[in-house]
Design a protein around this motif. Sequence first.
Motif, PDB file in Angstrom:
ATOM      1  N   UNK A  52     -20.960  -3.310   5.005  1.00 37.72           N
ATOM      2  CA  UNK A  52     -20.276  -2.848   6.209  1.00 37.72           C
ATOM      3  C   UNK A  52     -19.867  -1.386   6.034  1.00 37.72           C
ATOM      4  N   UNK A  53     -20.237  -0.498   6.997  1.00 39.50           N
ATOM      5  CA  UNK A  53     -19.900   0.910   6.926  1.00 39.50           C
ATOM      6  C   UNK A  53     -18.462   1.136   7.366  1.00 39.50           C
ATOM      7  N   UNK A  54     -17.743   1.934   6.599  1.00 33.85           N
ATOM      8  CA  UNK A  54     -16.356   2.257   6.917  1.00 33.85           C
ATOM      9  C   UNK A  54     -16.149   3.759   6.827  1.00 33.85           C
ATOM     10  N   UNK A  55     -15.105   4.243   7.491  1.00 37.08           N
ATOM     11  CA  UNK A  55     -14.825   5.673   7.474  1.00 37.08           C
ATOM     12  C   UNK A  55     -14.552   6.162   6.053  1.00 37.08           C
ATOM     13  N   UNK A  56     -13.746   5.411   5.325  1.00 38.63           N
ATOM     14  CA  UNK A  56     -13.487   5.694   3.907  1.00 38.63           C
ATOM     15  C   UNK A  56     -14.327   4.737   3.080  1.00 38.63           C
ATOM     16  N   UNK A  57     -15.118   5.263   2.173  1.00 34.62           N
ATOM     17  CA  UNK A  57     -16.030   4.460   1.378  1.00 34.62           C
ATOM     18  C   UNK A  57     -15.321   3.857   0.155  1.00 34.62           C
ATOM     19  N   UNK A  58     -15.854   2.755  -0.389  1.00 32.20           N
ATOM     20  CA  UNK A  58     -15.214   2.120  -1.554  1.00 32.20           C
ATOM     21  C   UNK A  58     -15.065   3.029  -2.769  1.00 32.20           C
ATOM     22  N   UNK A  59     -15.962   4.027  -2.915  1.00 35.50           N
ATOM     23  CA  UNK A  59     -15.877   4.917  -4.076  1.00 35.50           C
ATOM     24  C   UNK A  59     -15.111   6.208  -3.782  1.00 35.50           C
ATOM     25  N   UNK A  60     -14.469   6.288  -2.609  1.00 33.54           N
ATOM     26  CA  UNK A  60     -13.601   7.441  -2.302  1.00 33.54           C
ATOM     27  C   UNK A  60     -12.232   7.198  -2.937  1.00 33.54           C
ATOM     28  N   UNK A  61     -12.205   7.347  -4.246  1.00 39.08           N
ATOM     29  CA  UNK A  61     -11.026   6.920  -5.020  1.00 39.08           C
ATOM     30  C   UNK A  61      -9.745   7.593  -4.577  1.00 39.08           C
ATOM     31  N   UNK A  62      -9.746   8.928  -4.461  1.00 41.92           N
ATOM     32  CA  UNK A  62      -8.509   9.632  -4.138  1.00 41.92           C
ATOM     33  C   UNK A  62      -8.070   9.362  -2.700  1.00 41.92           C
ATOM     34  N   UNK A  63      -9.016   9.250  -1.787  1.00 42.26           N
ATOM     35  CA  UNK A  63      -8.642   8.931  -0.411  1.00 42.26           C
ATOM     36  C   UNK A  63      -7.992   7.556  -0.323  1.00 42.26           C
ATOM     37  N   UNK A  64      -8.541   6.585  -1.057  1.00 39.72           N
ATOM     38  CA  UNK A  64      -7.975   5.240  -1.024  1.00 39.72           C
ATOM     39  C   UNK A  64      -6.600   5.204  -1.687  1.00 39.72           C
ATOM     40  N   UNK A  65      -6.455   5.892  -2.825  1.00 37.40           N
ATOM     41  CA  UNK A  65      -5.142   5.946  -3.464  1.00 37.40           C
ATOM     42  C   UNK A  65      -4.133   6.663  -2.559  1.00 37.40           C
ATOM     43  N   UNK A  66      -4.606   7.702  -1.868  1.00 33.44           N
ATOM     44  CA  UNK A  66      -3.721   8.393  -0.932  1.00 33.44           C
ATOM     45  C   UNK A  66      -3.255   7.474   0.175  1.00 33.44           C
ATOM     46  N   UNK A  67      -4.182   6.627   0.665  1.00 32.52           N
ATOM     47  CA  UNK A  67      -3.801   5.674   1.706  1.00 32.52           C
ATOM     48  C   UNK A  67      -2.828   4.634   1.169  1.00 32.52           C
ATOM     49  N   UNK A  68      -3.149   4.025   0.012  1.00 34.04           N
ATOM     50  CA  UNK A  68      -2.293   2.964  -0.536  1.00 34.04           C
ATOM     51  C   UNK A  68      -0.874   3.476  -0.792  1.00 34.04           C
ATOM     52  N   UNK A  69      -0.777   4.598  -1.506  1.00 34.02           N
ATOM     53  CA  UNK A  69       0.541   5.138  -1.842  1.00 34.02           C
ATOM     54  C   UNK A  69       1.255   5.658  -0.601  1.00 34.02           C
ATOM     55  N   UNK A  70       0.488   6.303   0.304  1.00 29.38           N
ATOM     56  CA  UNK A  70       1.097   6.874   1.496  1.00 29.38           C
ATOM     57  C   UNK A  70       1.572   5.823   2.472  1.00 29.38           C
ATOM     58  N   UNK A  71       0.753   4.788   2.703  1.00 33.44           N
ATOM     59  CA  UNK A  71       1.161   3.746   3.648  1.00 33.44           C
ATOM     60  C   UNK A  71       2.321   2.927   3.103  1.00 33.44           C
ATOM     61  N   UNK A  72       2.364   2.730   1.779  1.00 31.10           N
ATOM     62  CA  UNK A  72       3.522   2.062   1.177  1.00 31.10           C
ATOM     63  C   UNK A  72       4.789   2.873   1.445  1.00 31.10           C
ATOM     64  N   UNK A  73       4.695   4.199   1.312  1.00 29.62           N
ATOM     65  CA  UNK A  73       5.854   5.063   1.561  1.00 29.62           C
ATOM     66  C   UNK A  73       6.256   5.027   3.030  1.00 29.62           C
ATOM     67  N   UNK A  74       5.275   5.054   3.928  1.00 31.42           N
ATOM     68  CA  UNK A  74       5.568   4.979   5.365  1.00 31.42           C
ATOM     69  C   UNK A  74       6.250   3.656   5.704  1.00 31.42           C
ATOM     70  N   UNK A  75       5.791   2.575   5.101  1.00 28.73           N
ATOM     71  CA  UNK A  75       6.373   1.256   5.362  1.00 28.73           C
ATOM     72  C   UNK A  75       7.833   1.203   4.931  1.00 28.73           C
ATOM     73  N   UNK A  76       8.121   1.788   3.770  1.00 28.89           N
ATOM     74  CA  UNK A  76       9.508   1.840   3.291  1.00 28.89           C
ATOM     75  C   UNK A  76      10.363   2.699   4.224  1.00 28.89           C
ATOM     76  N   UNK A  77       9.808   3.834   4.652  1.00 31.58           N
ATOM     77  CA  UNK A  77      10.542   4.717   5.577  1.00 31.58           C
ATOM     78  C   UNK A  77      10.885   3.990   6.874  1.00 31.58           C
ATOM     79  N   UNK A  78       9.901   3.333   7.461  1.00 28.77           N
ATOM     80  CA  UNK A  78      10.141   2.612   8.711  1.00 28.77           C
ATOM     81  C   UNK A  78      11.172   1.513   8.516  1.00 28.77           C
ATOM     82  N   UNK A  79      11.084   0.801   7.387  1.00 26.02           N
ATOM     83  CA  UNK A  79      12.013  -0.295   7.104  1.00 26.02           C
ATOM     84  C   UNK A  79      13.449   0.207   7.030  1.00 26.02           C
TER      85      UNK A  79
END
Length: 406
Positions: free
Chosen positions: A1-28
Motif C-alpha cells: 500500500x502506497x503512503x505519503x510517508x514511506x516505511x523507511x522514512x525513519x526521521x519523518x516517522x520518528x518526527x511524527x511519533x514524538x511530535x504527535x505524542x507531544x501534541x496529544x499531551x498539550x491538548x490533554x
Amino acid sequence: MNTLIQPDDTWLLWGFLAGWAAVSIYLEQKYKWASRISGAIIALVGAMLLANFNIIPTESPVYDTVWGYVVPLAIPLLLFRSNIFKIWKESGRLLLIFLISSIGTVAGAIVGLFFVLKQYIPSLDKITAMMTGSYIGGSVNFAAMATKFETPGELVSATVVADNLLMAIYFLVLILLPTLQFFRNKYRTPHIDEVERSNHSDKNLAASYWERKDMSLLDISKAVGTAFGIVAISFTIASYFDHLIPSGENVSIFFNVLNGILGDNYLMLTTLTMLLVTVFPRYFESINGAQEIGTYLIYIFFVVIGVPASLPLILQNAPLIFVFVTIMVLINMIVSFGVGKVTKFSLEEIILASNANIGGPTTAAAMAISKGWTKLVGPILLVGTLGYIIGNYAGTAIGLWLKNFL
C-alpha cells in the motif's frame, strides 16, 4: 500500500511519533474535553486516522523500535516510586479482579470458538491461543503463542490488524465509562471522588496532576541512566535463564514454568526494578522527572498502537477475526463488570483490570495516570505484568486443548 510517508522514512516517522505524542499531551492539558477522553486516546485515534488515510505506513522498523526499546525503558521509569511494601495492600484487590477478568478472556475465547465461528475461520485454534495469551498478558504473549503453535505469517498479520483496531475502540470505551452517570451510580468510585475533591482550580485533571516540578540535569541523567542500566541487566539475566532452563513440549511443566518466570524479559525487568526500588527507596525517591519521562515514552507507544488499525486491511483480510476478538473482549467486559459489581469492586479497579488484560500493564498505567488515579498506577503495573506469566500458560493450555480436540 502506497503512503505519503514511506516505511523507511525513519526521521519523518520518528518526527511524527514524538511530535504527535507531544501534541496529544498539550491538548490533554490545555482543554477539558481532551482531558476527559485523555491524551492517550487522542494519540491513538490520531495515528489510526492517518494510517487509514494512507499518510503513514501501517508497518515500519520504526514501530518495532518503539516496542523493543521505548516501552522497556518506560517501564522502570514509571516504577521508580513503586515501593512494594507501600503498594502491597492495594495490589491484592487488583490482583483478584485481574484474575476474574482473565477468566472472562478464556470464557470469551471458548464462546467465540465453539458457538460462533468454529466453522468459518481456518486455524482458529491457533488464533485462540494467541489471543488468549495476548488478552491476559500482552503482545509478548501474542508473539510467544504465534511462535509456539507455528501460526502462518499471513494469519498472524491479519490477527494483529484486527486486534489493534479493537484495542483502540475498547480503550476509548473504557476511557469514557467514568464520565457516564449510569456507571457512577452503579459502582463505587473512590478514586474519581478523591480527584474531584482535590481539584478546586480551573485547571483540568491532567494539568493539575502534571504541574511543573523541580528537575535538574542530574535528575534527568540519573533517571535515564538508571533505566538503561536496569533494562540492560534485566534482559541479560532473562536471556541467560532462557538459554539455561529447558522449555518446550518435551520438557516437564516445572521447567516450562521456571523458564517462563526467569526467562521472560518483561517479568525480569519489572521484578528487578521493584526489588531495587524497595531496597534503595531513598535513591529512587530522590529522582525527579522519572515519571514524566516514562509517561512521555508511553504516549509514543500509544501512537504506535493506533497505527496498524487499518480498516481497509481488516475488511480485506480479517473481518471474521475482528468479530472473534470482539466476542472475546465483550465477554471479558461482561464478566469483569458483572462479577466486579457483585463482589463490590470499585469502577476504577474493574476498568484498569480489564484494560490490563486486553492491552497490558502499560496501557492500564497510562490510563490511571491520565485519569489522576495515582494510587493505582504502581499496583496495576505490578499486577498487569504478572499477566505476562499467566497469559503464556493460559494461551498454551487453550492451544494444546484445542489442538487435540478439533
